[in-house]
Motif scaffolding. Structure first.
Motif, PDB file in Angstrom:
ATOM      1  N   ALA A 235      -5.306  -1.976   5.281  1.00  0.00           N
ATOM      2  CA  ALA A 235      -3.842  -2.035   5.176  1.00  0.00           C
ATOM      3  C   ALA A 235      -3.225  -2.298   6.553  1.00  0.00           C
ATOM      4  O   ALA A 235      -3.642  -1.686   7.540  1.00  0.00           O
ATOM      5  CB  ALA A 235      -3.302  -0.734   4.593  1.00  0.00           C
ATOM      6  N   LYS A 268      -2.383   6.655   4.107  1.00  0.00           N
ATOM      7  CA  LYS A 268      -3.368   6.871   3.033  1.00  0.00           C
ATOM      8  C   LYS A 268      -2.667   7.081   1.697  1.00  0.00           C
ATOM      9  O   LYS A 268      -3.058   6.500   0.680  1.00  0.00           O
ATOM     10  CB  LYS A 268      -4.231   8.086   3.362  1.00  0.00           C
ATOM     11  N   GLU A 271      -1.320   3.825   0.432  1.00  0.00           N
ATOM     12  CA  GLU A 271      -2.395   2.961  -0.074  1.00  0.00           C
ATOM     13  C   GLU A 271      -2.854   3.417  -1.448  1.00  0.00           C
ATOM     14  O   GLU A 271      -3.046   2.608  -2.358  1.00  0.00           O
ATOM     15  CB  GLU A 271      -3.566   2.970   0.910  1.00  0.00           C
ATOM     16  N   THR A 274      -0.245   2.562  -4.062  1.00  0.00           N
ATOM     17  CA  THR A 274      -0.265   1.135  -4.389  1.00  0.00           C
ATOM     18  C   THR A 274      -1.410   0.813  -5.329  1.00  0.00           C
ATOM     19  O   THR A 274      -1.248   0.099  -6.314  1.00  0.00           O
ATOM     20  CB  THR A 274      -0.379   0.303  -3.104  1.00  0.00           C
ATOM     21  N   LYS A 275      -2.605   1.366  -5.058  1.00  0.00           N
ATOM     22  CA  LYS A 275      -3.760   1.119  -5.927  1.00  0.00           C
ATOM     23  C   LYS A 275      -3.527   1.690  -7.315  1.00  0.00           C
ATOM     24  O   LYS A 275      -3.893   1.098  -8.319  1.00  0.00           O
ATOM     25  CB  LYS A 275      -5.009   1.737  -5.304  1.00  0.00           C
TER      26      LYS A 275
END
Length: 554
Positions: A235, A268, A271, A274-275
């Motif tokens: 990222a 973190k 991320e 987003t996933k």
């Protein structure tokens, strides 16, 4: 190198060699009376009389550090001019042994380790103690799996003798900050070293390689190879955070090592969020962030409203227009003849109503009556809905711009309670799609803030269930500012629900003096029409800024 196996130092007999470092050898020792085990660190230096007091002063400082993530120093002493320290024994080894050189760790693992090490360093820095030798070899694994930081100040203690090694400064060159190489270590030097460790864990390699002189020169003048070139798919925000911790100038790094750890943790979480949205769930499936309001649906002509009767067989009660129900009742079509509910012995209508068959003549008159009733109910429903919308619109117009400061009283009453107009958001429709020009300037009354934050417009996107805020950041100081928005949160004043913003405006920024940048903050929900929310914002980096909260009515 002398081997101390079998010898006694203080009250400990040295059983075997555990490991070797740049300044000391570590032995497993057993207390001669208690039979307890400890790690004995024997420094590779000989102290003369003038150096003894320096060592004792440094050792006392280290021994007074008591923290869940710092290895305890149990005892220290000098035997035949050889200094040693007795520390808690960590049988599970070091993080270097758990993750050998070349290992790549996930961001989740890295953040977990960094949080624990940063907590220990923050505790030490508050007490004016600098570690000076942050590296995986000095991160031990305790009996309960916690990370324990060891060797505080050992590099300086080892260098306190005039018979020291050829290295000019304490520490390990692969992890040394530029100012530490120049003999001017500070708390920011430990942050730089931890940044090197993070770089190594994520990429499997050091950013700089070569001889002592070559690596030292690269620390002073070279830019690390981008992480993205070694870790495809990393990222950008993670890359920016690590680069900020590895800034050559101390003033351009994070304000503290804990701010560095906090930024990594936020990266973190961003991320993972987003996933989760892109892989594990369809858009807007996170119901905690999506409005649950159900727009009123007017009855259709082919389905007349069911008339409920009370136990005494009195007149029916009309359903409340606009009130969502769990399950709509199934109505008979208009062509059905003479719909008459059959009462049970208790006076209640049965669960299922089966219309009896009637002659064609009765069916025709009943159909006309039902049609007239439906039309009347439709007119009443439209009228009630229009009045509700008009009332909400008038409520929003009483506060032009929809912005108040916390000290203002939006309701106009003399009390200091929260606005009551938004106490029941589920009865309010969501705001319509469109662009709102808010022009909000965030201020910090308690600080001389070098960063100006302006909110220009708010775009409400009901189709995707989100809001896009156009935000401008301006460096109004005379120096370069490296910072990030560590908090950008909306909180409902009716039920207290908080929504955290995401987007490029929350990344790490590097703004020259007098320049500005524009970006977006994204909130994954649609506000209620007429509802009021409180916005809080905080900037971290070169000094923290807590902006005054503002309230916004949509």
């Amino acid at each position: 190198m002398l081997n101390y196996t079998g010898r006694q130092l203080g009250n400990y007999r040295l059983l075997r060699l555990l490991g070797q470092g740049g300044f000391a050898d570590v032995y497993l020792g057993e207390h001669v009376y208690l039979n307890t085990l400890a790690a004995i660190k024997v420094l590779r230096t000989q102290l003369v009389h003038n150096d003894l007091q320096i060592f004792l002063t440094e050792a006392r400082t280290i021994a007074n550090l008591t923290h869940p993530h710092i290895v305890r120093v149990l005892e220290f002493g000098v035997e035949v001019n050889t200094p040693f320290l007795v520390m808690d024994y960590a049988p599970d080894g070091t993080l270097r042994q758990r993750h050998p050189k070349g290992s790549r760790l996930s961001l989740t693992e890295v953040v977990s380790y960094v949080q624990q090490v940063a907590a220990a360093l923050h505790y030490a820095h508050d007490r004016k103690v600098i570690h000076r030798d942050i590296k995986p070899e000095n991160m031990l694994v305790g009996r309960d799996g916690k990370v324990l930081l060891s060797d505080f100040g050992i590099a300086v203690v080892a260098q306190s003798s005039r018979h020291q090694s050829s290295q000019p400064v304490g520490g390990t060159v692969a992890y040394m900050a530029p100012e530490q190489l120049q003999g001017k270590a500070t708390a920011a030097s430990d942050q730089y070293s931890l940044g090197i460790v993070v770089y190594e864990w994520l990429s499997g390699a050091w950013p700089f390689n070569g001889s002592f002189a070559e690596v030292g020169s690269q620390h002073l003048f070279a830019t690390p190879q981008p992480l993205a070139s070694r870790v495809p798919g990393i990222a950008p925000i993670v890359e920016q955070i690590v680069q900020m911790a590895l800034a050559k100038e101390q003033q351009q790094r994070f304000k503290s090592v804990q701010a560095f750890a906090h930024a990594l943790e936020q990266a973190k979480e961003q991320e993972q969020s987003t996933k989760l949205r892109s892989v594990d769930m369809p858009p807007l499936a996170n119901q905690s962030l999506v409005s649950t309001y159900v727009k009123p649906v007017l009855p259709q002509q082919q389905y007349p409203p069911q008339i409920a009767r009370d136990r005494s067989g009195g007149s029916g009660r009309q359903p409340v227009v606009g009130q969502p129900s769990v399950r709509s009742p199934q109505f008979a079509p208009m062509s059905a003849p003479n719909i008459t509910p059959q009462l049970t012995p208790g006076g209640l209508p049965p669960v299922v109503v089966t219309p009896p068959v009637q002659p064609a003549k009765s069916r025709s008159h009943t159909g006309y009556v039902v049609t007239i009733v439906v039309l009347i109910l439709m007119l009443l429903g439209v009228s009630c809905w229009s009045v509700s919308l008009l009332a909400n619109k008038q409520l929003g117009s009483t506060n032009p711009g929809g912005i108040t400061t916390p000290s203002q009283n939006p309701t106009g009453t003399s009390g200091g309670n929260a606005p009551q107009a938004n106490s029941a958001p589920t009865s309010l429709p969501t705001a319509s799609s469109g662009v709102l020009s808010k022009k909000i300037h965030l201020r910090c009354d308690s600080c001389n803030d070098p960063i100006r934050v302006d909110i220009n417009t708010i775009t409400i996107d009901t189709g995707n269930g989100r809001m896009l805020w156009d935000v401008t950041l301006t460096n109004i100081s005379g120096n370069v500012q490296v910072f990030y928005l560590s908090d950008f949160t909306l909180q409902s004043l009716s039920d207290g629900t908080k929504y955290s913003g995401t987007g490029d405006i929350l990344g790490v920024q590097n703004l020259p003096a007098g320049q500005n940048m524009e970006g977006n903050a994204i909130f994954s929900f649609v506000p209620f029409h007429g509802a009021t929310y409180k916005l809080t914002a905080q900037v971290s980096g070169n000094g923290g800024i807590n902006f005054n909260p503002v309230t916004i009515t949509f």
